[in-house]
Design an enzyme around this catalytic site. Structure first.
Site, PDB file in Angstrom:
ATOM      1  N   CYS A  82      61.768  26.372  40.946  1.00  0.00           N
ATOM      2  CA  CYS A  82      63.120  26.544  40.426  1.00  0.00           C
ATOM      3  C   CYS A  82      63.877  25.265  40.740  1.00  0.00           C
ATOM      4  O   CYS A  82      63.648  24.643  41.780  1.00  0.00           O
ATOM      5  CB  CYS A  82      63.765  27.740  41.131  1.00  0.00           C
ATOM      6  SG  CYS A  82      65.521  27.938  40.768  1.00  0.00           S
ATOM      7  N   ASP A 114      63.480  26.243  45.460  1.00  0.00           N
ATOM      8  CA  ASP A 114      64.581  25.741  44.638  1.00  0.00           C
ATOM      9  C   ASP A 114      64.867  24.263  44.954  1.00  0.00           C
ATOM     10  O   ASP A 114      64.409  23.722  45.982  1.00  0.00           O
ATOM     11  CB  ASP A 114      65.827  26.601  44.943  1.00  0.00           C
ATOM     12  CG  ASP A 114      66.805  26.684  43.777  1.00  0.00           C
ATOM     13  OD1 ASP A 114      66.715  25.856  42.860  1.00  0.00           O
ATOM     14  OD2 ASP A 114      67.679  27.569  43.820  1.00  0.00           O
ATOM     15  N   ASP A 158      69.160  29.225  34.662  1.00  0.00           N
ATOM     16  CA  ASP A 158      70.173  30.063  35.311  1.00  0.00           C
ATOM     17  C   ASP A 158      70.945  30.876  34.278  1.00  0.00           C
ATOM     18  O   ASP A 158      71.726  31.749  34.641  1.00  0.00           O
ATOM     19  CB  ASP A 158      71.154  29.198  36.111  1.00  0.00           C
ATOM     20  CG  ASP A 158      70.639  28.906  37.511  1.00  0.00           C
ATOM     21  OD1 ASP A 158      69.688  29.583  37.950  1.00  0.00           O
ATOM     22  OD2 ASP A 158      71.192  28.004  38.166  1.00  0.00           O
TER      23      ASP A 158
HETATM   24  C1  DGJ Z   1      69.901  28.104  41.783  1.00  0.00           C
HETATM   25  C2  DGJ Z   1      68.904  29.069  41.208  1.00  0.00           C
HETATM   26  O1  DGJ Z   1      68.575  28.737  39.902  1.00  0.00           O
HETATM   27  C3  DGJ Z   1      69.473  30.482  41.302  1.00  0.00           C
HETATM   28  O2  DGJ Z   1      68.599  31.395  40.720  1.00  0.00           O
HETATM   29  C4  DGJ Z   1      69.722  30.796  42.757  1.00  0.00           C
HETATM   30  O3  DGJ Z   1      68.507  30.828  43.441  1.00  0.00           O
HETATM   31  C5  DGJ Z   1      70.651  29.775  43.376  1.00  0.00           C
HETATM   32  N1  DGJ Z   1      70.177  28.430  43.154  1.00  0.00           N
HETATM   33  C6  DGJ Z   1      70.815  30.011  44.849  1.00  0.00           C
HETATM   34  O4  DGJ Z   1      71.517  29.037  45.488  1.00  0.00           O
END
Ligand code: DGJ
Length: 695
Positions: free
Chosen positions: A495, A449, A517
């Site tokens: 991500c 992420d 998200d």
């Molecule tokens: C942002 C991501 O898009 C979510 O799916 C999740 O992993 C959160 N971060 C966690 O902090």
């Protein structure tokens, strides 16, 4: 295929349906000749004989005709290359040589130029109908060469009236929205100055004059870069359009090349299709599956992700309870999201300390990973390696490892700062932490992420700190490459707060991406519609979450609607399964089983967008060999207006197709011309229809 004229100054690249040609004049001007349907070398040579127009002194005959316009001399278009040395600014090159090479069976053309010791190489490679272009610049001996701008390519479109520009814009939780507008004179610039690809635009543009979903000419370009970037589309004073793009947004200091140093741009890929937007998308999908995405021939598993179910409030026992239920509904990969490490009980602390939280996982991750494996699933974890919370052991030990400007406030977004991955010590630390993590527990999957943009891209002590913008991204790529090489069994997901880092660069090192998200199944249809313009279902992760979705917009929708929406990509489940009733779980199991059956067609088939999500009925169709799958969604039924039949695509009109759901056998010609009725009624209804060629 690559054809070269006898005099070695006209080159023709040819793919299955398209050709691309360029020519070098006697004055070493590199002209773009052709991009469009297949032509012969003789046609390219005829185009090369066309004299340049004689505009002077207020227009340049080179503008809109050059393959890669450099700064300086008689040119007024936006330069793709802007170089400054101690003596002067701009480029006046001399052709040196060309050579060709085959890498992975593809023809690559390299054109080499020199400007007083600065070597500039233009690369062209045809893969399918996609032309990949990139440029390298070497400082052969100047004390310093400053690259103010080095675009990967400039694309030139043919003279046409009425160009339209399509782009994929958005913001957090509303990514990849397709919009099409007439192009007017001047420039349209899109990009990111945020340090990552960004939610605001996918690095893609498409141009057409009168194309529709399944007919007409479409030119499209996509950049493979995961940092700041810029694509400028210019309607020139005549009927020509040029598209230039590359890494970096602003002109200020891209890179400094010391003697002997070189810079290679990312790849800017382009394709021409006369099959409309659908044809262009299918060509992009085929290209990415064949050349970009690692192991693309492998099916992606159905995953469960804990984020929406448990947020930061996690424990081994509770994750195990979710894992048992996930296994029972047929999930194949169980992913523990944020909150398993360091002091990470909220977003205020812990980023940077990649060891399991001792209160939550007293014996590390291995016991949970083993139990997940025991349940027959693979095990995955979430990480955000490029970030640090000020409240972390890492930051306390190395406050200078973050990006910051001396004497200025360090901007915290989501209570976190960005590490400087251009620094070798930072990369080495992350490598050790992540390698230990992947070696210490049987981890099969990493969700990587990135939850904030660059704001203070400084690097105190570094003589040329601007290089951070490029070198951070290179550092990320190097780290991913090293981890993949050392742990070949581990799959990676890109991500960035949902879809903030989706591009061909990151996709060449990751197995799938987190699309958004926003997991609302109706909102998702528009996001997925835009996403599919460029990227295949094989990389598009989509989860079924709770209803009403109190974390998002509160919309109530059936499991059926949620599943059919998520089944258009790589299916995942992200709801709190401990709150789902036995009936819900049993129904979920049936949907997961159905998805596994249609998965090869969805993930590897050809996509036809039958109707866009515009309020009523929308649908997509996937075709693979004798099998066809239609996913259809009815947003709202209007009284007196039954949902229309769906005219299918990609079928053999002379064949017959049996529908598994209805038992009816349909004639191909009828499905293509008159369509298939879905039987959908009411609001937020959805269906999956499987068709098998039977003769
Ligand atoms: C942002 C991501 O898009 C979510 O799916 C999740 O992993 C959160 N971060 C966690 O902090």
């Amino acid at each position: 295929m690559l054809d070269i004229a006898e005099d070695g100054r006209t080159w023709l690249l040819t793919g299955p349906t398209s050709s691309y040609a360029l020519h070098l004049t006697g004055a070493d001007e590199l002209l773009h000749l052709h991009w469009g349907p297949r032509i012969a070398l003789a046609d390219a040579e005829a185009l090369a004989r066309d004299p340049l127009p004689g505009y002077w002194p207020f227009e340049s005959p080179l503008d809109g005709r050059e393959e890669y316009p450099v700064e300086g001399g008689p040119r007024f278009v936006r330069p793709a290359l802007s170089v400054r040395t101690e003596e002067r600014r701009g480029t006046e090159w001399r052709f040196v040589s060309y050579d060709t090479g085959r890498e992975g069976g593809d023809d690559e053309l390299r054109l080499r130029f020199d400007d007083d010791g600065i070597a500039i190489t233009l690369h062209h490679r045809m893969r399918g109908d996609v032309v990949e272009r990139w440029v390298s610049v070497d400082n052969g001996g100047h004390a310093r060469v400053e690259l103010l701008r080095a675009d990967a390519a400039t694309w030139t479109l043919p003279d046409r009236e009425g160009w339209r520009l399509s782009q994929l814009h958005g913001r957090w939780a509303a990514e990849s929205r397709l919009t099409t507008v007439p192009l007017t004179y001047g420039e349209k610039v899109i990009g990111s100055r945020r340090g990552h690809t960004g939610h605001q635009h996918l690095p893609w543009v498409a141009l057409d004059t009168d194309a529709a979903e399944e007919r007409g000419e479409v030119y499209a370009c996509a950049l493979g870069w995961s940092g700041s970037w810029r694509i400028a589309v210019a309607q020139l004073p005549d009927a020509r359009v040029q598209i230039t793009g590359g890494a970096g947004y602003d002109d200020s200091g891209l890179l400094l090349l010391q003697p002997g140093e070189s810079y290679t741009t990312p790849v800017f890929a382009g394709l021409w299709s006369d099959g409309g937007f659908g044809g262009a998308s299918r060509a992009w999908h085929a290209y990415q599956r064949a050349y970009v995405v690692p192991d693309a021939e492998r099916d992606r598993p159905v995953l469960f992700n804990s984020w929406e179910a448990t947020n930061f409030d996690i424990s081994e026992e509770q994750q195990l309870a979710l894992a048992r239920r996930a296994a029972a509904i047929g999930v194949e990969l169980f992913v523990v999201d944020d909150g398993w490490f360091g002091a990470r009980t909220a977003d205020r602390a812990g980023l940077g300390d990649w060891t399991p939280n001792p209160d939550r996982f007293p014996h590390g991750l291995k016991p949970l990973a083993d139990q997940v494996h025991g349940l027959g699933m693979r095990f995955g974890i979430w990480v955000e390696p490029e970030m640090v919370n000020p409240d972390s052991d890492l930051y306390r030990a190395h406050p200078d490892w973050v990006q910051y400007q001396p004497g200025r406030r360090r901007t915290e977004l989501r209570n976190q700062l960005v590490l400087n991955l251009a620094r070798e010590d930072v990369r080495e630390y992350l490598w050790e932490q992540l390698d230990t993590l992947l070696s210490g527990a049987p981890v099969d999957y990493v969700k990587w992420d990135f939850n904030r943009c660059f704001t203070d891209a400084g690097w105190p002590g570094e003589p040329y700190p601007q290089r951070l913008w490029v070198d951070h991204v290179r550092g990320l790529y190097a780290l991913l490459d090293r981890l993949r090489a050392a742990h070949p069994g581990v799959a990676f997901e890109s991500c960035s707060g949902g879809g903030g880092r989706i591009d061909l660069g990151v996709l060449s090192r990751t197995d799938q991406v987190w699309t958004s998200d926003n997991t609302d199944p109706l909102d998702r249809l528009a996001i997925q519609h835009g996403f599919s313009q460029l990227h295949p279902a094989r990389v598009m992760a989509a989860w079924v979450t709770d209803s009403p979705n109190t974390q998002l917009n509160g919309r109530v929708s059936s499991l059926r609607f949620r599943f059919v929406s998520a089944m258009a990509g790589v299916l995942g489940v992200g709801g709190d399964l401990t709150e789902w009733s036995d009936e819900d779980l049993a129904e979920a199991r049936r949907w997961v089983d159905l998805y596994k059956e249609i998965r090869p067609v969805v993930q590897h088939g050809e996509l036809y967008r039958l109707r866009p999500p515009a309020g009523g009925l929308s649908a997509v169709q996937y075709v693979r060999g004798a099998q066809t799958v239609v996913l259809a969604w009815l947003q709202a039924q209007r009284y007196g207006e039954p949902a229309p039949a769906l005219r299918l695509r990609g079928l053999d009109p002379a064949a017959s197709y049996a529908c598994r759901e209805t038992g009816q056998v349909h004639r191909g010609a009828v499905l293509l011309h008159h369509g298939l009725r879905t039987g959908l009624t009411g609001d937020l209804d959805a269906t999956v229809l499987r068709l098998q060629r039977v003769g």
